[in-house]
Design an enzyme around this catalytic site. Structure first.
Site, PDB file in Angstrom:
ATOM      1  N   SER A 158      64.127 -82.611   0.798  1.00  0.00           N
ATOM      2  CA  SER A 158      64.587 -81.361   1.403  1.00  0.00           C
ATOM      3  C   SER A 158      65.699 -80.796   0.536  1.00  0.00           C
ATOM      4  O   SER A 158      66.395 -81.547  -0.161  1.00  0.00           O
ATOM      5  CB  SER A 158      65.113 -81.610   2.819  1.00  0.00           C
ATOM      6  OG  SER A 158      65.750 -80.449   3.345  1.00  0.00           O
ATOM      7  N   TYR A 171      70.865 -86.083   8.812  1.00  0.00           N
ATOM      8  CA  TYR A 171      69.626 -85.665   8.146  1.00  0.00           C
ATOM      9  C   TYR A 171      69.820 -85.545   6.644  1.00  0.00           C
ATOM     10  O   TYR A 171      69.031 -86.074   5.853  1.00  0.00           O
ATOM     11  CB  TYR A 171      69.158 -84.335   8.729  1.00  0.00           C
ATOM     12  CG  TYR A 171      67.875 -83.822   8.127  1.00  0.00           C
ATOM     13  CD1 TYR A 171      66.661 -84.448   8.396  1.00  0.00           C
ATOM     14  CD2 TYR A 171      67.864 -82.701   7.286  1.00  0.00           C
ATOM     15  CE1 TYR A 171      65.473 -83.988   7.835  1.00  0.00           C
ATOM     16  CE2 TYR A 171      66.691 -82.234   6.734  1.00  0.00           C
ATOM     17  CZ  TYR A 171      65.498 -82.879   7.008  1.00  0.00           C
ATOM     18  OH  TYR A 171      64.328 -82.418   6.455  1.00  0.00           O
TER      19      TYR A 171
END
Length: 314
Positions: A158, A171
């Site tokens: 990501s 995250y």
């Protein structure tokens, strides 16, 4: 000039050659995708299957498996990446099918967390069980098959592996791991003929945010509370946000390059707009400057610019 007989012989040889190719096509490559039921994984699975590749699609429920098995060239596998027994059974299944495994796509992942001081350890552990331990578990299990094929391993990272901020520590931390994992694994498997890449998407249409809200609701109920109307509104708002994003077709294109190009890249930043690209690259530049700001061995400004130019091949 060639005689009529020689032309006929030539045509016959071409026909035989074409028939031989038709009877002996290139073997179908099998690709395993974890987390293939929705979002990026589902988009990639359907696209690869449509192009004639064979996809082993990881799913967690009977309903998900049944749905995936209706798609040509897709074989659903029960595969929760946090469960070693399911991973081992999937390996055994592929070995018994005799298809080999050309590529592993580590796509399964979740978002959860919140402000650092408010995040409970069990929430942090869940994120790492899926996004870190799950990736390591599946890679260790399926790598021998991929090595045998001299194939590819690619993982969904990501831009959060570079960019972080309030509420993203858990995250982003898990996606920072994917960066290190990719570099180490790539160096280790390069001598064995296996290419390793990380695909780093920005904001595309997935279920990852809605799933996080659902888990938050479940924790409230598990603790004896009730789901309030405000929580339901939060879920609805998150659903609207996710559905407003572009479908992850561009992420699928990056994955295809990583899986099939003669010269795959180590990193693919895939974002839906210029703002996310600029934010990611500018964050890296700021980090570079910060890394160079302390100590007697830092580069001066001109040396730093020259190093960047060298890296760009200028």
């Amino acid at each position: 000039m060639p005689t009529l007989f020689s032309r006929l012989i030539g045509m016959l040889l071409v026909t035989i050659s074409l028939a031989s190719v038709a009877q002996n096509p290139e073997p179908q490559k099998s690709i395993l995708i974890t987390g293939a039921t929705t979002g990026i994984g589902r988009n990639l699975a359907e696209s690869l299957a449509k192009e004639g590749h064979h996809v082993y699609a990881g799913a967690r429920t009977d309903a998900e498996m049944a749905e995936l098995n209706t798609i040509d060239n897709i074989t659903a596998l029960r595969l929760d990446v946090t469960k070693q027994d399911q991973v081992d059974e999937a390996v055994q299944y592929i070995q018994e099918r005799g298809t080999g495994l050309y590529a592993l796509v580590n796509n399964a992942g979740i978002y959860d967390g919140g402000a650092v001081l408010d995040t409970e350890l069990d929430v942090l552990n869940l994120v790492y069980q899926v996004n870190v331990e799950g990736v390591l578990r599946t890679t260790k299990a399926f790598a021998p098959l991929v090595i045998e094929s001299r194939g590819r391993i690619a993982t969904t990272g990501s831009i959060a592996g570079t960019v972080s901020g309030p509420g993203f520590a858990a995250y982003s931390g898990s996606k920072h791991y994917i960066e290190a994992f990719t570099d180490s694994l790539a160096a280790e498997l390069e001598p064995l003929g296996v290419s390793v890449s990380v695909i780093e998407p920005g904001n595309y249409q997935t279920h990852i945010r809605r799933s996080a809200v659902k888990r938050s609701m479940a924790r409230v109920v598990g603790g004896g509370g009730i789901v309030t109307s405000d929580m339901e509104k939060q879920y609805k708002a998150m659903e609207e946000v996710e559905l407003s994003y572009k479908k992850p077709n561009e992420v699928t294109l990056a994955y295809k390059h990583a899986l099939f190009a003669d010269a795959p890249l180590r990193r693919y930043v895939v974002v839906p707009n210029a703002e996310e690209q600029q934010l990611t690259i500018e964050t890296k530049i700021r980090e570079l400057v910060q890394l160079n700001s302390w100590g007697p061995h830092s580069y001066d400004n001109q040396e730093l610019v020259e190093k960047l130019k060298s890296a760009l091949g200028l």
